[in-house]
Write an enzyme that holds these catalytic residues in place. Sequence first.
Site, PDB file in Angstrom:
ATOM      1  N   GLY A  29       0.844  -1.200   0.000  1.00  0.00           N
ATOM      2  CA  GLY A  29       0.000   0.000   0.000  1.00  0.00           C
ATOM      3  C   GLY A  29       0.875   1.244   0.000  1.00  0.00           C
ATOM      4  N   GLN A  61     -11.103   6.905  -1.231  1.00  0.00           N
ATOM      5  CA  GLN A  61     -11.894   7.699  -2.175  1.00  0.00           C
ATOM      6  C   GLN A  61     -11.605   9.181  -2.051  1.00  0.00           C
ATOM      7  OE1 GLN A  61     -15.930   6.736  -1.102  1.00  0.00           O
ATOM      8  NE2 GLN A  61     -15.865   4.731  -2.060  1.00  0.00           N
ATOM      9  N   GLY A  62     -11.893   9.713  -0.842  1.00  0.00           N
ATOM     10  CA  GLY A  62     -12.028  11.158  -0.647  1.00  0.00           C
ATOM     11  C   GLY A  62     -10.809  11.964  -0.991  1.00  0.00           C
ATOM     12  N   GLY A  63      -9.628  11.557  -0.520  1.00  0.00           N
ATOM     13  CA  GLY A  63      -8.446  12.308  -0.874  1.00  0.00           C
ATOM     14  C   GLY A  63      -7.354  12.266   0.156  1.00  0.00           C
ATOM     15  N   GLU A 128     -13.539  18.358   4.191  1.00  0.00           N
ATOM     16  CA  GLU A 128     -14.124  17.230   4.926  1.00  0.00           C
ATOM     17  C   GLU A 128     -14.286  17.614   6.382  1.00  0.00           C
ATOM     18  OE1 GLU A 128     -13.180  13.098   3.626  1.00  0.00           O
ATOM     19  OE2 GLU A 128     -11.557  14.042   2.544  1.00  0.00           O
ATOM     20  N   HIS A 243     -16.928   4.502  10.228  1.00  0.00           N
ATOM     21  CA  HIS A 243     -17.362   5.525   9.271  1.00  0.00           C
ATOM     22  C   HIS A 243     -18.884   5.571   9.277  1.00  0.00           C
ATOM     23  CE1 HIS A 243     -17.727   7.969   5.711  1.00  0.00           C
ATOM     24  NE2 HIS A 243     -16.427   8.126   5.700  1.00  0.00           N
ATOM     25  N   ARG A 289     -16.637  12.177  12.902  1.00  0.00           N
ATOM     26  CA  ARG A 289     -17.184  10.909  12.390  1.00  0.00           C
ATOM     27  C   ARG A 289     -17.867  10.069  13.458  1.00  0.00           C
ATOM     28  NH1 ARG A 289     -12.810   8.782   7.893  1.00  0.00           N
ATOM     29  NH2 ARG A 289     -13.416  10.400   6.425  1.00  0.00           N
ATOM     30  N   HIS A 348     -13.916   1.228   9.853  1.00  0.00           N
ATOM     31  CA  HIS A 348     -13.259   1.859   8.710  1.00  0.00           C
ATOM     32  C   HIS A 348     -11.750   1.969   8.880  1.00  0.00           C
ATOM     33  CE1 HIS A 348     -13.014   4.366   5.208  1.00  0.00           C
ATOM     34  NE2 HIS A 348     -12.573   5.411   5.878  1.00  0.00           N
ATOM     35  N   ARG A 383      -9.181   9.732  13.961  1.00  0.00           N
ATOM     36  CA  ARG A 383      -8.402  10.226  12.819  1.00  0.00           C
ATOM     37  C   ARG A 383      -9.139  11.342  12.085  1.00  0.00           C
ATOM     38  NH1 ARG A 383      -8.299   8.376   7.010  1.00  0.00           N
ATOM     39  NH2 ARG A 383     -10.324   7.519   7.549  1.00  0.00           N
TER      40      ARG A 383
HETATM   41  C1  LIG Z   1     -13.046   2.420   1.545  1.00  0.00           C
HETATM   42  C2  LIG Z   1     -11.921   3.225   2.133  1.00  0.00           C
HETATM   43  C3  LIG Z   1     -11.801   4.568   1.849  1.00  0.00           C
HETATM   44  C4  LIG Z   1     -10.768   5.330   2.394  1.00  0.00           C
HETATM   45  N1  LIG Z   1     -10.652   6.655   2.047  1.00  0.00           N
HETATM   46  C5  LIG Z   1      -9.577   7.354   2.500  1.00  0.00           C
HETATM   47  C6  LIG Z   1      -9.350   8.690   2.060  1.00  0.00           C
HETATM   48  O1  LIG Z   1     -10.094   9.230   1.247  1.00  0.00           O
HETATM   49  N2  LIG Z   1      -8.256   9.348   2.543  1.00  0.00           N
HETATM   50  C7  LIG Z   1      -7.384   8.780   3.435  1.00  0.00           C
HETATM   51  O2  LIG Z   1      -6.410   9.437   3.840  1.00  0.00           O
HETATM   52  N3  LIG Z   1      -7.586   7.506   3.848  1.00  0.00           N
HETATM   53  C8  LIG Z   1      -8.637   6.789   3.404  1.00  0.00           C
HETATM   54  N4  LIG Z   1      -8.815   5.497   3.817  1.00  0.00           N
HETATM   55  C9  LIG Z   1      -7.804   4.891   4.707  1.00  0.00           C
HETATM   56  C10 LIG Z   1      -6.533   4.599   3.907  1.00  0.00           C
HETATM   57  O3  LIG Z   1      -6.891   4.101   2.642  1.00  0.00           O
HETATM   58  C11 LIG Z   1      -5.649   3.593   4.606  1.00  0.00           C
HETATM   59  O4  LIG Z   1      -5.467   3.906   5.955  1.00  0.00           O
HETATM   60  C12 LIG Z   1      -4.273   3.532   3.940  1.00  0.00           C
HETATM   61  O5  LIG Z   1      -4.406   3.374   2.555  1.00  0.00           O
HETATM   62  C13 LIG Z   1      -3.465   2.381   4.515  1.00  0.00           C
HETATM   63  O6  LIG Z   1      -2.313   2.231   3.754  1.00  0.00           O
HETATM   64  P1  LIG Z   1      -1.251   1.151   4.194  1.00  0.00           P
HETATM   65  O7  LIG Z   1      -0.118   1.238   3.223  1.00  0.00           O
HETATM   66  O8  LIG Z   1      -0.950   1.293   5.621  1.00  0.00           O
HETATM   67  O9  LIG Z   1      -2.007  -0.270   4.043  1.00  0.00           O
HETATM   68  P2  LIG Z   1      -2.819  -0.932   2.837  1.00  0.00           P
HETATM   69  O10 LIG Z   1      -2.995  -0.038   1.694  1.00  0.00           O
HETATM   70  O11 LIG Z   1      -4.034  -1.545   3.417  1.00  0.00           O
HETATM   71  O12 LIG Z   1      -1.831  -2.096   2.365  1.00  0.00           O
HETATM   72  C14 LIG Z   1      -1.607  -3.214   3.184  1.00  0.00           C
HETATM   73  C15 LIG Z   1      -0.731  -4.197   2.416  1.00  0.00           C
HETATM   74  O13 LIG Z   1      -0.262  -5.193   3.308  1.00  0.00           O
HETATM   75  C16 LIG Z   1      -0.392  -6.466   2.717  1.00  0.00           C
HETATM   76  N5  LIG Z   1      -0.479  -7.453   3.791  1.00  0.00           N
HETATM   77  C17 LIG Z   1      -1.291  -7.451   4.875  1.00  0.00           C
HETATM   78  N6  LIG Z   1      -1.044  -8.524   5.652  1.00  0.00           N
HETATM   79  C18 LIG Z   1      -0.035  -9.218   5.039  1.00  0.00           C
HETATM   80  C19 LIG Z   1       0.657 -10.423   5.328  1.00  0.00           C
HETATM   81  N7  LIG Z   1       0.375 -11.158   6.419  1.00  0.00           N
HETATM   82  N8  LIG Z   1       1.600 -10.853   4.456  1.00  0.00           N
HETATM   83  C20 LIG Z   1       1.893 -10.133   3.339  1.00  0.00           C
HETATM   84  N9  LIG Z   1       1.265  -8.991   3.019  1.00  0.00           N
HETATM   85  C21 LIG Z   1       0.318  -8.540   3.851  1.00  0.00           C
HETATM   86  C22 LIG Z   1      -1.653  -6.343   1.879  1.00  0.00           C
HETATM   87  O14 LIG Z   1      -1.674  -7.359   0.900  1.00  0.00           O
HETATM   88  C23 LIG Z   1      -1.445  -4.940   1.298  1.00  0.00           C
HETATM   89  O15 LIG Z   1      -0.558  -4.997   0.201  1.00  0.00           O
HETATM   90  C24 LIG Z   1      -9.843   4.725   3.274  1.00  0.00           C
HETATM   91  C25 LIG Z   1      -9.957   3.365   3.567  1.00  0.00           C
HETATM   92  C26 LIG Z   1     -10.981   2.608   3.006  1.00  0.00           C
HETATM   93  C27 LIG Z   1     -11.081   1.148   3.327  1.00  0.00           C
END
Ligand SMILES: Cc1cc2nc3c(=O)[nH]c(=O)nc-3n(C[C@H](O)[C@H](O)[C@H](O)COP(=O)(O)OP(=O)(O)OC[C@H]3O[C@@H](n4cnc5c(N)ncnc54)[C@H](O)[C@@H]3O)c2cc1C
Length: 538
Positions: A29, A61-63, A128, A243, A289, A348, A383
């Site tokens: 991510g 989605q939002g940004g 927001e 959410h 929220r 969420h 958050r």
């Molecule tokens: C529907 C939705 C809308 C959102 N909208 C917003 C928004 O508009 N703005 C905002 O700031 N935030 C938003 N968020 C929150 C935000 O998207 C997340 O907090 C952020 O993207 C998390 O990023 P990350 O890199 O920490 O994890 P993620 O993007 O969740 O990536 C996690 C990664 O870890 C990997 N992984 C997990 N466990 C393992 C394992 N055991 N072994 C190997 N790989 C593993 C997964 O495969 C994935 O690749 C939203 C979240 C959701 C669900």
Amino acid sequence: MDRPTTNDQRPPAKDHFLTVVDFIVIGGGVAGLRAAIGLAAGRVLILTKAGPAEGNTGYAQGGIAAALGEDDSPSLHAADTLRAGDGLCDEDAVRVLAGEGPRYVGELLEWGARFDRDERGRPALGREAVHSVRRVLHAGDATGREIGRVLWDRVRALSTVDVVDHALVTDLVISGGSVEGVRFFDREGRLQEARAPRTLLATGGAGQVFRETTNPAVATGDGIALAYHAGARIADLEFVQFHPTALKKEGAPRFLISEAIRGEGARLVNRDQEPFMTRYHPDADLAPRDIVARSIVREAERNGPVYLTLRHLDEAYVRRRFPTIHEMCRGAGLDLARDLIPVGPAAHYIMGGVDADEWGRTSLAGLYAAGEVACTGVHGANRLASNSLLEGLVFGARAAAAMQERAHPAALKADRIVARGSWLAIRGHASAPDREPAGGTPELSAAARRDLMWQRAGLFRTHTGLQTALAVLERAESQPFDAGVEGRRMRNLVTVATLIARAALRREESRGGHFREDFPARDDRAWRVHVVDQLERT
Ligand SMILES: Cc1cc2nc3c(=O)[nH]c(=O)nc-3n(C[C@H](O)[C@H](O)[C@H](O)COP(=O)(O)OP(=O)(O)OC[C@H]3O[C@@H](n4cnc5c(N)ncnc54)[C@H](O)[C@@H]3O)c2cc1C
């Protein structure tokens, strides 16, 4: 030298492979990818358990928030973040996030991020809840997908970074108290091992713990469970953000209807089409929220279903500004611009996670955490919308910088209390459940567990409800789990659910995302602290 150990006691399989690199990044991510880019001077292995784009980032989605507007500043962004965090933010971490945010978002723009533009060609800024000015950059209503595209393009161009997808990390390898690698199942189900002196957890969230969630299937809290079983400190898990507006239609997935929609003027109405939020909070539809989420439940109990309406907005603008949500609604037989859209809360985002400092260092040498899995304290008890993509960028980049230094664990901050002795022993006090959950025990089905967490550890919590949940979860935790992929997934979910319920039972006040019906007030005198869980090794 100590013999390397994992918390997995099985002997290595015959087809066990070993890879040795400089850095391991678990997760593809925003946090993992931004870190990998910063680590590319060494050999990097990115492991993701599903397809490369699957994770919360792709669903955002939002940004992404950053103080780029003429009427904005990092100190104003920090002040809004602190306000949302309800007295529990780590101010140093917040200053880092708001102060360095513009630099890292600027970098994304340089790398080709296609954010929406205003009439003067500058990034358009959305509004927001709890943001005092417009500060949210967006790419339509699929901002996470666009950020993921830019970062993946960059990562794929780096010859020193290898990506293995469908690789489920099940254990951390520990030697002499330091994390020195991971074990994982590859896509063929073979057990493999990778070694590196530095490993980053960027495994995202844990929404799948709850029956109702906006998170995709991969959000099972694995990083929290891996770190906990390895002996790392875990902080603030009682703080889960629910959410307010996920689609709530029988048979349709609970997909998110972004808060940006209310930022553009959408209203929440009840069955009589009355905009009821003014009765619950002066900021009405743009109240924090957790307040909107609980108000929706209260209003639904009082007067039936709750809806979002955009009928008073320009139809063409709604379709243009929110194409993804419009499409998703259409799939559920609804027209976003014209119909009343039935909504309800869903889990969420998790504010707590692996206790980490502002450089992503955890309490274990060699182990780092960034993004949603980490708890730097930047979100406090709640958050601020659109701060988490920014968190992944800023703290992913900072963790990468720290991983290139000498490895040492993060010190315990002064406002953290480690739950030992009687607090960990809450488990000993848990009483028998007043009723067995659907599915019965000892075999707690996944659906029953998620339902239990939603009912007892969700938006409205009580001592009795949480005790009930804990007793059931602890019985489930003591059952042997299958050693394969599904067993590991279940074990992680049960561990994280247990930690959430235990933390929520312990905190006898209400603050941010944590609401106790039996302790409805915020109590700064007793509870302005972060409570940390750490496995007691016997
Ligand atoms: C529907 C939705 C809308 C959102 N909208 C917003 C928004 O508009 N703005 C905002 O700031 N935030 C938003 N968020 C929150 C935000 O998207 C997340 O907090 C952020 O993207 C998390 O990023 P990350 O890199 O920490 O994890 P993620 O993007 O969740 O990536 C996690 C990664 O870890 C990997 N992984 C997990 N466990 C393992 C394992 N055991 N072994 C190997 N790989 C593993 C997964 O495969 C994935 O690749 C939203 C979240 C959701 C669900």
